[in-house]
Scaffold this active site. Structure first.
Site, PDB file in Angstrom:
ATOM      1  N   ARG A  48      46.302  52.049  16.592  1.00  0.00           N
ATOM      2  CA  ARG A  48      46.749  52.134  15.202  1.00  0.00           C
ATOM      3  C   ARG A  48      45.660  52.659  14.275  1.00  0.00           C
ATOM      4  NH1 ARG A  48      49.823  46.844  13.511  1.00  0.00           N
ATOM      5  NH2 ARG A  48      47.741  46.086  13.896  1.00  0.00           N
ATOM      6  N   ASP A  91      50.952  53.979  15.515  1.00  0.00           N
ATOM      7  CA  ASP A  91      51.372  52.591  15.425  1.00  0.00           C
ATOM      8  C   ASP A  91      52.480  52.438  16.462  1.00  0.00           C
ATOM      9  OD1 ASP A  91      52.626  50.226  14.856  1.00  0.00           O
ATOM     10  OD2 ASP A  91      52.469  50.447  12.678  1.00  0.00           O
ATOM     11  N   LYS A 147      48.927  43.285  32.986  1.00  0.00           N
ATOM     12  CA  LYS A 147      49.413  41.929  32.868  1.00  0.00           C
ATOM     13  C   LYS A 147      49.072  41.356  31.485  1.00  0.00           C
ATOM     14  CE  LYS A 147      47.034  38.553  34.704  1.00  0.00           C
ATOM     15  NZ  LYS A 147      45.775  37.890  34.312  1.00  0.00           N
ATOM     16  N   ASP A 176      47.579  45.140  39.295  1.00  0.00           N
ATOM     17  CA  ASP A 176      46.908  43.869  39.555  1.00  0.00           C
ATOM     18  C   ASP A 176      45.528  44.281  40.027  1.00  0.00           C
ATOM     19  OD1 ASP A 176      45.723  41.679  40.861  1.00  0.00           O
ATOM     20  OD2 ASP A 176      47.668  40.732  41.042  1.00  0.00           O
ATOM     21  N   HIS A 177      44.518  44.091  39.172  1.00  0.00           N
ATOM     22  CA  HIS A 177      43.240  44.728  39.495  1.00  0.00           C
ATOM     23  C   HIS A 177      42.615  44.168  40.783  1.00  0.00           C
ATOM     24  CE1 HIS A 177      41.380  41.315  37.338  1.00  0.00           C
ATOM     25  NE2 HIS A 177      40.255  41.640  37.941  1.00  0.00           N
ATOM     26  N   LYS A 181      40.159  45.978  44.423  1.00  0.00           N
ATOM     27  CA  LYS A 181      38.816  45.581  44.874  1.00  0.00           C
ATOM     28  C   LYS A 181      38.595  46.082  46.295  1.00  0.00           C
ATOM     29  CE  LYS A 181      38.470  41.562  41.839  1.00  0.00           C
ATOM     30  NZ  LYS A 181      37.297  41.560  40.987  1.00  0.00           N
ATOM     31  N   GLU A 215      35.568  30.871  38.957  1.00  0.00           N
ATOM     32  CA  GLU A 215      34.887  31.543  37.846  1.00  0.00           C
ATOM     33  C   GLU A 215      33.963  30.567  37.133  1.00  0.00           C
ATOM     34  OE1 GLU A 215      37.334  34.745  35.791  1.00  0.00           O
ATOM     35  OE2 GLU A 215      38.743  33.091  35.927  1.00  0.00           O
ATOM     36  N   ASP A 234      48.012  32.868  34.862  1.00  0.00           N
ATOM     37  CA  ASP A 234      46.968  33.872  34.641  1.00  0.00           C
ATOM     38  C   ASP A 234      46.380  34.395  35.958  1.00  0.00           C
ATOM     39  OD1 ASP A 234      45.146  35.332  32.912  1.00  0.00           O
ATOM     40  OD2 ASP A 234      43.573  33.914  33.492  1.00  0.00           O
ATOM     41  N   HIS A 239      47.057  37.515  41.051  1.00  0.00           N
ATOM     42  CA  HIS A 239      45.937  37.803  41.948  1.00  0.00           C
ATOM     43  C   HIS A 239      45.992  37.015  43.275  1.00  0.00           C
ATOM     44  CE1 HIS A 239      44.634  39.770  38.416  1.00  0.00           C
ATOM     45  NE2 HIS A 239      43.960  38.787  37.864  1.00  0.00           N
ATOM     46  N   LYS A 339      38.424  27.910  35.969  1.00  0.00           N
ATOM     47  CA  LYS A 339      37.370  28.374  35.070  1.00  0.00           C
ATOM     48  C   LYS A 339      36.284  27.305  35.020  1.00  0.00           C
ATOM     49  CE  LYS A 339      39.874  31.772  32.666  1.00  0.00           C
ATOM     50  NZ  LYS A 339      39.468  33.021  33.298  1.00  0.00           N
TER      51      LYS A 339
END
Ligand code: BG6
Length: 491
Positions: A48, A91, A147, A176-177, A181, A215, A234, A239, A339
């Site tokens: 934007r 926009d 995602k 999906d990263h 890998k 993580e 998440d 993943h 996490k």
């Protein structure tokens, strides 16, 4: 890697945002550096904000300085890369703004176009319909969806219905990263590039499989977003479930998009639902409290900015999944992610069964350990196989000891830089190869399974269990495999 031979226009919606700056543009830069972008490939930031192409180039340069390691950045690539960069101010909710893409000759001269939607999913539908209204949904044009693809089956269907009104399934790349890998792809190489493993890849030989994505970071200033998601949505829905599919699927006939995805969907459909009272015995949820990580004191989930003490969102989840098919009957798949845990690492552990009979004396017997294949995704990329070995020395008799056969990718291919996940995935979109992307039926099946767990959690008044930051999660998660007479593999 083979180059993306055809020139392509890559349009990044959310082109000034965090994902674009931290991951997408550095990945495109590396592809350029490795000679993998065709000469006339252009990269067009879209958002934007009003910005000139020069302003955008300067912003990208700043990001590259920060996010491309000095050792692999070089001044030869930048002038070429800079030439590729331009900017269109749109926009996403203003349909008329989309005419600017045609003014910028996006997709002119029959060029392929990749529209990367690094925006909130609420905008996916309107972006796709505005693109279509400009004729920017032709077969050679593709959309990449980041995602979260919804927060449950229903919302995911709604997103899909909107997008598919204007783009066909073959034009939609759901990213999906984790699938980009290197070691994840190496898992396929190990399974299907060797005769050694596949004959032993079943319930007759494997005792259990463990997938851990641990993580050390917390919610990092995105409490508002994270609290609506939680670890199950998440991380697990995408993943971890994708990793499980690659471990558990039958060998596809070919390494192409439909063959691989046809096998993955069979696994997803065979996942035993975790519903009702089962959720108590098969899952553990946790929320991080304050603690120490790498010698530094860190905040608890409720001390994070914007937090609400009533929240029951889990920042940790461990669960036992079962796959109801012939190959995996009785083999638990333990999944855990969280996490603010003690170490950042991700790995898949294939724990083989004990030998059926030991010919060794009592002392060696006590040291007999089961074979383990460990596929480490991060921090280092390596694969190791634990085998029993004789301890050298005449006086040692037949004393045995486990030894790791290590294949460190950085050591084995020391002159090769290991690419970031987004490099591989962006190149694949440009080459129109969807093998490492999720098809809609996969996303739907994963949501269906996760929705069952969510519903069971929502029926209880129990809160997620607290765990100290820097620990390995709630004590109950340690007990999860112990109940079955097993243990988590220690990092
Ligand atoms: C993202 C999640 O998909 O993956 C984040 O939204 C998480 O919460 C991240 O931190 C982890 O990715 P990686 O590649 O750093 O393990």
């Amino acid at each position: 890697m083979k180059a993306s031979l055809k020139a392509c226009d890559v349009v990044i919606f959310g082109g000034g945002g965090d994902l674009a700056m931290r991951k997408l543009l550095p990945a495109l830069y590396h592809l350029d550096q490795d000679g993998l972008l065709a000469k006339n490939t252009r990269i067009i930031g879209a958002s934007r904000r009003d910005m000139s192409a020069e302003d955008y180039q300067a912003k990208v340069r700043e990001a590259l300085d920060e996010f491309v390691p000095k050792s692999i950045g070089d001044e030869k690539t930048w002038p070429r890369f800079k030439e590729r960069l331009s900017y269109v101010s749109v926009d996403a909710q203003q349909e008329s703004d989309f005419a600017r893409f045609n003014e910028a000759n996006v997709g002119a001269d029959d060029k392929d176009v990749v529209f990367y939607l690094a925006t909130s999913p609420d905008l996916f539908g309107s972006i796709c319909s505005s693109l279509a209204n400009q004729g920017l949904n032709q077969e050679r044009m593709r959309v990449v969806l980041e995602k979260p693809l919804g927060r449950d089956l229903q919302s995911s269907r709604a997103i899909n219905d909107e997008v598919t009104q204007n783009f066909g399934e073959k034009q939609i790349f759901r990213i999906d990263h984790y699938l980009g890998k290197e070691t994840v792809q190496n898992l396929l190489a190990i399974r299907f590039g060797n005769t050694l493993f596949e004959p032993l890849w079943d319930s007759a030989h494997i005792d259990n499989v463990q997938i851990t994505v641990s993580e050390t970071v917390g919610v990092e200033g995105r409490w508002g977003y994270y609290d609506k998601a939680g670890a199950l949505r998440d991380m697990v829905q995408n993943h971890l479930v994708q990793l499980l599919c690659l471990v558990a699927m039958e060998p596809p006939g070919r390494n192409d998009a439909d063959s691989v995805r046809d096998e993955k969907i069979k696994v997803l459909k065979a996942l035993r639902p975790i519903e009702g009272a089962n959720a108590y015995t098969k899952t553990v949820r946790g929320q991080y409290a304050k603690g120490m990580i790498n010698g530094k004191e860190v905040k608890g989930y409720f001390d994070e900015e914007g937090s609400n003490p009533e929240s029951r969102t889990e920042t940790f989840v461990a669960l036992r999944a079962d796959i109801d098919n012939w190959r995996w009957a009785g083999v638990p798949f333990y999944l855990r992610t969280g996490k603010r845990l003690g170490q950042r690492y991700s790995e898949i552990v294939i724990q083989y069964k004990s030998i059926p009979h030991s010919i060794f004396n009592d002392e060696s017997n006590r040291q007999l350990q089961r074979n383990q294949l460990i596929i480490r995704l991060q921090p280092e990329e390596k694969i190791s196989l634990t085998v029993m070995n004789k301890v050298p020395g005449a006086g040692e008799g037949m004393n045995l000891q486990p030894v790791d056969l290590n294949l460190s990718l950085s050591e084995a291919f020391h002159n090769k830089r290991s690419p970031e996940a987004y490099e591989r995935l962006l190149l694949d979109v440009m080459r129109d190869d969807a093998t490492l992307f999720m098809r809609y039926d996969e996303v739907e099946a994963a949501w269906k399974w996760v929705d069952g767990i969510m519903a069971a959690w929502n029926q209880t008044s129990e809160r997620p269990k607290e765990y100290a930051s820097g620990s390995w999660g709630p004590a109950a998660s340690m007990a999860l495999p112990i109940k079955d007479g097993r243990n988590w593999h220690d990092y």
